[in-house]
Design a protein around this motif. Structure first.
Motif, mmCIF file in Angstrom:
data_model
loop_
_atom_site.group_PDB
_atom_site.id
_atom_site.type_symbol
_atom_site.label_atom_id
_atom_site.label_comp_id
_atom_site.label_asym_id
_atom_site.label_seq_id
_atom_site.Cartn_x
_atom_site.Cartn_y
_atom_site.Cartn_z
ATOM 1 N N PHE A 145 1.989 6.307 -7.185
ATOM 2 C CA PHE A 145 0.977 7.230 -7.713
ATOM 3 C C PHE A 145 1.422 8.678 -7.530
ATOM 4 O O PHE A 145 1.334 9.499 -8.459
ATOM 5 N N ALA A 146 1.916 9.012 -6.318
ATOM 6 C CA ALA A 146 2.293 10.392 -6.015
ATOM 7 C C ALA A 146 3.436 10.870 -6.912
ATOM 8 O O ALA A 146 3.379 11.981 -7.475
ATOM 9 N N VAL B 233 0.843 -1.198 0.000
ATOM 10 C CA VAL B 233 0.000 0.000 0.000
ATOM 11 C C VAL B 233 0.878 1.248 0.000
ATOM 12 O O VAL B 233 0.631 2.209 -0.740
ATOM 13 N N LEU B 234 1.929 1.238 0.838
ATOM 14 C CA LEU B 234 2.863 2.371 0.891
ATOM 15 C C LEU B 234 3.531 2.586 -0.460
ATOM 16 O O LEU B 234 3.615 3.724 -0.955
ATOM 17 N N GLY C 115 2.417 1.646 -3.371
ATOM 18 C CA GLY C 115 1.398 2.108 -4.305
ATOM 19 C C GLY C 115 1.150 3.604 -4.176
ATOM 20 O O GLY C 115 1.016 4.314 -5.194
ATOM 21 N N ILE C 116 1.106 4.106 -2.943
ATOM 22 C CA ILE C 116 0.915 5.545 -2.718
ATOM 23 C C ILE C 116 2.094 6.333 -3.283
ATOM 24 O O ILE C 116 1.924 7.366 -3.948
ATOM 25 N N LEU C 117 3.309 5.854 -3.011
ATOM 26 C CA LEU C 117 4.506 6.532 -3.527
ATOM 27 C C LEU C 117 4.537 6.520 -5.052
ATOM 28 O O LEU C 117 4.863 7.537 -5.684
#
Length: 391
Positions: free
Chosen positions: A249-250, A242-243, A245-247
Motif C-alpha cells: 500500500f505504502a 500484514v507487513l 500488505g503495508i509495504l
C-alpha cells in the motif's frame, strides 16, 4: 466489444500477467488434484515467497529509473542475517534493538552503493556486482563459515507468527479476524475504484463501460474474499502478510500519488528531459538504491526468521528471483514502465510455478528451465510491444 478490446490493449501489461496468474493457478490446481489451493498450502505459499515479494517492491523502483538493477540484494540479505544472528544469538541483544541496527545497516549499505551509482555514475551493474561479492565475503567472515541457530521465538514470530483472532468464538473453526479484514479491504477497494473512476471522468479520461467496471470489481472482490477464506480456514493472518500488505500500500501510494514517485517514472521515461524539467535525477537514483538496500535488510530479517538460522549460504539467487518478478509483472527493461502491484503479481506467478511443480515432483533442473523460459518470454513480450509501438 471494440471498446473492451481497446481497453485491454491499452492496459495489456496490467491485465496480461494477472490473467496468466489465474490460468497458471487453475492449471496446477487441476494437475495437483486440488492440493495447490489447500488452505495450509496457500498460507505456506505466502510465507515461502515473502522475501521475494519484499525485494520485488524495491527492485521495481530501481528498474523504473531506467532499467537499472541491484545484484547485491541476495548478499545483503545474508549479511543482515549474519548481523542479526551475531547480535541476538551470540551477544544476547534485545530483538527489537538488533532489528533497528540491522535496518540502519541496510540504509548505510544503500548510501554506500547509491553514492557510487548516482553521483559518480558508475554503472549500477558494476557497483552492485562488487557489492554482491563484498557482502557475501563479509557474511562468511562474520559467521566464520558456520551457521548460527536457533533464534529466540520472538524473532521467529516475524515469519512464523499469526495475528490473534480477536473475534474468536467457540464452535467456529474459521479465523473470523481474517474474514473481517477481507471484508474491510473489499470495502476500501470498492470506494477507491469508484473514486478513481469519478476523477477520470471529471478530467476527461476514457473509462471502461459501467458493466465491464462492475465485472472487474466483482472478480477482484471474489479473489480478495476467497483468499481471506483460505487464510481463515488455516491459522488466520500471518504477521509477514500484514507487513507485505503495508509495504504494498505504502509504495503503491508513493509511486502513483506523490511527486517524488512520479519523478522516478519521469527519469525512467527520459532522463535528459527529466533533468531539463528541473528534476534532480542524481537524488532520485540515490534514493532508489538506499530504499532497495533498506528493503533488502527487511527481507534478510524475514528470511533469517523463517530459516531460524543465520547461514553463509543464505540469499543465493535472491536477486534473480526479484528481478524476474519485476519483469514478469510488466516492468519494462527500458525503465519508466511498471507498477509495484504488477511486480507482486510477477512474484506470485513465480511462487505458484515453484510450488505447483514441487507438489508434482518436478526436478529442480526442469523447474529452472521453465522459470527461465517464463522470464525470457516476459522480456520478449516487452521488447516486441515496444518495437510495435515505434512502427
Amino acid at each position: 466489444m471494440q471498446h473492451v478490446r481497446d481497453v485491454f490493449k491499452n492496459n495489456i501489461r496490467q491485465y496480461a500477467m494477472f490473467i496468466a496468474l489465474i490460468v497458471i493457478t487453475i492449471f496446477f490446481q487441476i494437475l495437483t488434484d486440488g492440493k495447490l489451493l489447500l488452505p495450509m498450502n496457500v498460507t505456506n505459499l505466502v510465507l515461502q515467497n515473502s522475501y521475494v515479494l519484499i525485494l520485488a517492491i524495491g527492485m521495481t523502483l530501481c528498474i523504473l529509473t531506467g532499467g537499472n538493477i541491484d545484484l547485491s540484494v541476495g548478499s545483503v540479505c545474508a549479511f543482515i542475517g549474519a548481523i542479526a544472528g551475531t547480535l541476538i544469538i551470540n551477544m544476547k541483544m534485545d530483538v527489537g534493538l538488533a532489528i533497528v541496527i540491522c535496518l540502519l545497516t541496510g540504509i548505510a549499505i544503500g548510501i554506500w552503493q547509491g553514492f557510487w551509482i548516482a553521483y559518480l555514475r558508475i554503472p549500477s551493474f558494476i557497483v552492485t556486482l562488487a557489492g554482491m561479492l563484498m557482502f557475501r565475503g563479509l557474511t562468511i567472515t562474520m559467521l566464520k563459515g558456520l551457521t548460527l541457530s536457533p533464534f529466540p521465538e520472538r524473532f521467529q514470530q516475524i515469519s512464523a507468527g499469526f495475528i490473534p483472532d480477536v473475534f474468536k468464538s467457540s464452535g467456529i473453526s474459521l479465523n473470523i479476524t481474517a474474514l473481517v479484514v477481507g471484508v474491510i479491504i473489499s470495502a476500501i477497494y470498492v470506494v477507491f475504484q469508484f473514486k478513481k473512476r469519478a476523477e477520470q471522468k471529471r478530467y476527461g479520461f476514457e473509462v471502461v463501460t459501467m458493466p465491464l467496471f462492475i465485472v472487474k470489481i466483482i472478480l477482484v472482490l471474489a479473489g480478495i474474499n476467497l483468499f481471506a477464506y483460505w487464510l481463515a480456514a488455516y491459522k488466520g493472518l500471518p504477521i509477514i502478510l500484514v507487513l507485505i500488505g503495508i509495504l504494498l500500500f505504502a509504495y503503491s501510494f508513493f509511486t502513483t500519488k506523490t511527486v517524488p514517485g512520479r519523478y522516478i517514472y519521469a527519469m525512467g521515461g527520459n532522463e535528459k528531459a527529466a533533468k531539463l524539467s528541473g528534476i534532480n535525477t542524481n537524488r532520485v537514483l540515490f534514493f532508489t538504491y538506499v530504499n532497495m538496500a533498506f528493503l533488502a535488510a527487511i527481507a534478510g530479517i524475514v528470511f533469517s526468521a523463517r530459516l531460524n538460522a543465520a547461514s553463509p549460504q543464505a540469499g543465493m539467487n535472491f536477486e534473480l528471483d526479484a528481478i524476474a518478478a519485476c519483469f514478469i509483472g510488466g516492468a519494462s527493461a527500458y525503465g519508466g514502465i511498471g507498477t509495484v502491484t504488477g511486480s507482486i503479481i510477477g512474484a506470485l506467478v513465480m511462487g505458484v510455478l515453484n510450488n505447483g511443480m514441487s507438489i508434482m515432483g518436478v526436478g529442480s533442473d526442469m523447474q529452472m528451465i521453465i522459470k527461465g523460459l517464463v522470464l525470457l518470454l516476459a522480456v520478449a513480450f516487452d521488447v516486441l510491444s515496444k518495437n510495435r509501438a515505434r512502427v
